[in-house]
Design a protein around this motif. Structure first.
Motif, PDB file in Angstrom:
ATOM      1  N   LEU A 127       1.443   2.721  -3.391  1.00  0.00           N
ATOM      2  CA  LEU A 127       0.313   3.255  -4.135  1.00  0.00           C
ATOM      3  C   LEU A 127       0.416   4.770  -4.214  1.00  0.00           C
ATOM      4  O   LEU A 127       0.693   5.438  -3.219  1.00  0.00           O
ATOM      5  N   THR A 128       0.202   5.304  -5.393  1.00  0.00           N
ATOM      6  CA  THR A 128       0.299   6.750  -5.606  1.00  0.00           C
ATOM      7  C   THR A 128      -0.927   7.254  -6.354  1.00  0.00           C
ATOM      8  O   THR A 128      -1.692   6.481  -6.931  1.00  0.00           O
TER       9      THR A 128
ATOM     10  N   ARG B 283      -6.166   3.915   1.732  1.00  0.00           N
ATOM     11  CA  ARG B 283      -5.192   3.495   2.753  1.00  0.00           C
ATOM     12  C   ARG B 283      -5.890   3.193   4.075  1.00  0.00           C
ATOM     13  O   ARG B 283      -5.542   2.236   4.769  1.00  0.00           O
ATOM     14  N   ARG B 284      -6.876   4.014   4.404  1.00  0.00           N
ATOM     15  CA  ARG B 284      -7.624   3.774   5.639  1.00  0.00           C
ATOM     16  C   ARG B 284      -8.386   2.458   5.557  1.00  0.00           C
ATOM     17  O   ARG B 284      -8.372   1.641   6.492  1.00  0.00           O
TER      18      ARG B 284
ATOM     19  N   VAL C  93       0.825  -1.209   0.000  1.00  0.00           N
ATOM     20  CA  VAL C  93       0.000   0.000   0.000  1.00  0.00           C
ATOM     21  C   VAL C  93       0.856   1.254   0.000  1.00  0.00           C
ATOM     22  O   VAL C  93       0.475   2.277  -0.555  1.00  0.00           O
ATOM     23  N   ASN C  94       2.056   1.202   0.598  1.00  0.00           N
ATOM     24  CA  ASN C  94       2.898   2.396   0.614  1.00  0.00           C
ATOM     25  C   ASN C  94       3.485   2.708  -0.758  1.00  0.00           C
ATOM     26  O   ASN C  94       4.119   3.740  -0.953  1.00  0.00           O
TER      27      ASN C  94
ATOM     28  N   LEU D  39      -6.875   8.247  -2.370  1.00  0.00           N
ATOM     29  CA  LEU D  39      -5.684   7.608  -1.820  1.00  0.00           C
ATOM     30  C   LEU D  39      -5.767   7.511  -0.299  1.00  0.00           C
ATOM     31  O   LEU D  39      -5.491   6.457   0.286  1.00  0.00           O
ATOM     32  N   SER D  40      -6.177   8.590   0.342  1.00  0.00           N
ATOM     33  CA  SER D  40      -6.305   8.605   1.800  1.00  0.00           C
ATOM     34  C   SER D  40      -7.356   7.599   2.272  1.00  0.00           C
ATOM     35  O   SER D  40      -7.128   6.835   3.214  1.00  0.00           O
TER      36      SER D  40
ATOM     37  N   ILE E  15      -7.738  -0.132   3.694  1.00  0.00           N
ATOM     38  CA  ILE E  15      -6.784  -1.249   3.701  1.00  0.00           C
ATOM     39  C   ILE E  15      -6.372  -1.574   5.129  1.00  0.00           C
ATOM     40  O   ILE E  15      -6.267  -2.746   5.520  1.00  0.00           O
ATOM     41  N   GLY E  16      -6.143  -0.533   5.939  1.00  0.00           N
ATOM     42  CA  GLY E  16      -5.800  -0.754   7.343  1.00  0.00           C
ATOM     43  C   GLY E  16      -6.925  -1.430   8.103  1.00  0.00           C
ATOM     44  O   GLY E  16      -6.689  -2.332   8.920  1.00  0.00           O
TER      45      GLY E  16
ATOM     46  N   SER F  82      -4.405  -6.983   1.636  1.00  0.00           N
ATOM     47  CA  SER F  82      -4.364  -6.589   3.045  1.00  0.00           C
ATOM     48  C   SER F  82      -5.031  -7.641   3.923  1.00  0.00           C
ATOM     49  O   SER F  82      -4.595  -7.889   5.051  1.00  0.00           O
TER      50      SER F  82
END
Length: 244
Positions: free
Chosen positions: A35-36, A82-83, A32-33, A78-79, A85-86, A224
Motif C-alpha cells: 500500500l502506498t 497500517r496501524r 499492506v506493505n 497510510l500510517s 490493520i495490525g 488482515s
C-alpha cells in the motif's frame, strides 16, 4: 455466491492495485506493505469535506485546503491504516471467532461494501444501528436470543460483546461510538475531515464518501482479519499435533 477472494476484489479498486496484481491475475493478493500514498490518492482518500465543516481535532491530519475543500494528509492516512490493520489482525488471531469483529456502515451506498468486507473474513456486520444494540443488547436482540421481559434479569440470555468494531461512516454512527466507548470496546473508524478522531481508539483519516476509498480500507482490514484467523487456526493445529 461470491467467494471471499471475489468479494475482496470488489472492495479494492483496480486502480489502487499494482499492475502485476490486478484482477486478471488468478493469484490476486494485496498485502499492506504494497500500500502506498499513490494508491490512496487514486482512491480519492485525500478529499475531505468543505473546509468550514472541518473539526478542530482533525487539524493535525489535514494538509491544507483547495477550492474550499479540506485535503487530508495521506502520509498520516497510510500510517494510521497500517496501524489499524495490525490491530485487526491481532484481534482476529486472539478472538474466539472472527464474528467477534463487527463492521458497521449505515449509509445505503455502503451496505454492499459492509456486507462484502464482513462476509469475506467471517466477521459480523450492521447496516442499521439501533440505539442500545450494545448497552441494552439482550432487549434489542430479544427475538434472536430469546429474551423474555417476564423473566428475572439474572436468568436472561447473555449476549457476548464484540472484540472490535470497524466503523465505515463514523459521522452517521455516533450512537455506536458512544456505546462502544461506554463498554470499552476498541473502535477502528474512517474519520473524514468533519469527524472527531479523539472519540475512537484507531482513527483512519480518509474520505468516507468515496466508495473506492472506503472499499480499499474495508478490503484491507478484511484481509488482515482473514490472516489473523489463519494464524489462529495454524497455531491450533500445531498445538494439536504437538499433543498427539
Amino acid at each position: 455466491m461470491a467467494s471471499a477472494a471475489q468479494r475482496l476484489q470488489r472492495l479494492i479498486p483496480t486502480q489502487c492495485v499494482p499492475a502485476s496484481l490486478q484482477p486478471h491475475s488468478h493469484n490476486h493478493t494485496y498485502a499492506v506493505n504494497q500500500l502506498t500514498v499513490r494508491a490512496l490518492l487514486a482512491s480519492n482518500a485525500h478529499l475531505g469535506h468543505a473546509a468550514h465543516t472541518q473539526h478542530k481535532n482533525m487539524l493535525p491530519f489535514v494538509h491544507g485546503t483547495r477550492g474550499g475543500v479540506s485535503l487530508i494528509n495521506l502520509d498520516h492516512t497510510l500510517s494510521a491504516l497500517r496501524r489499524a490493520i495490525g490491530v485487526a489482525k491481532t484481534v482476529a488471531s486472539k478472538a474466539s471467532s472472527p464474528a467477534g469483529i463487527v463492521f458497521v456502515g449505515t449509509r445505503p451506498a455502503l451496505h454492499a461494501l459492509v456486507s462484502d468486507a464482513a462476509i469475506a473474513c467471517g466477521a459480523a456486520f450492521v447496516t442499521n444501528w439501533v440505539g442500545g444494540t450494545l448497552t441494552n443488547r439482550e432487549r434489542v436482540l430479544r427475538r434472536s436470543v430469546g429474551y423474555d421481559p417476564d423473566r428475572p434479569l439474572a436468568s436472561q440470555p447473555y449476549v457476548k460483546l464484540p472484540d472490535l468494531i470497524v466503523l465505515l461512516d463514523m459521522k452517521n454512527t455516533v450512537h455506536a461510538v458512544r456505546e462502544a466507548n461506554l463498554l470499552n470496546i476498541p473502535i477502528i473508524a474512517i474519520c473524514d475531515s468533519d469527524c472527531d478522531p479523539c472519540l475512537v481508539q484507531y482513527p483512519i483519516p480518509a474520505n468516507d464518501d468515496s466508495l473506492s476509498s472506503v472499499g480499499l480500507i474495508a478490503g484491507l482490514l478484511a484481509k488482515s482479519i482473514q490472516e489473523g484467523s489463519a494464524v489462529k487456526s495454524l497455531s491450533k493445529s500445531r498445538t494439536g499435533n504437538t499433543r498427539e
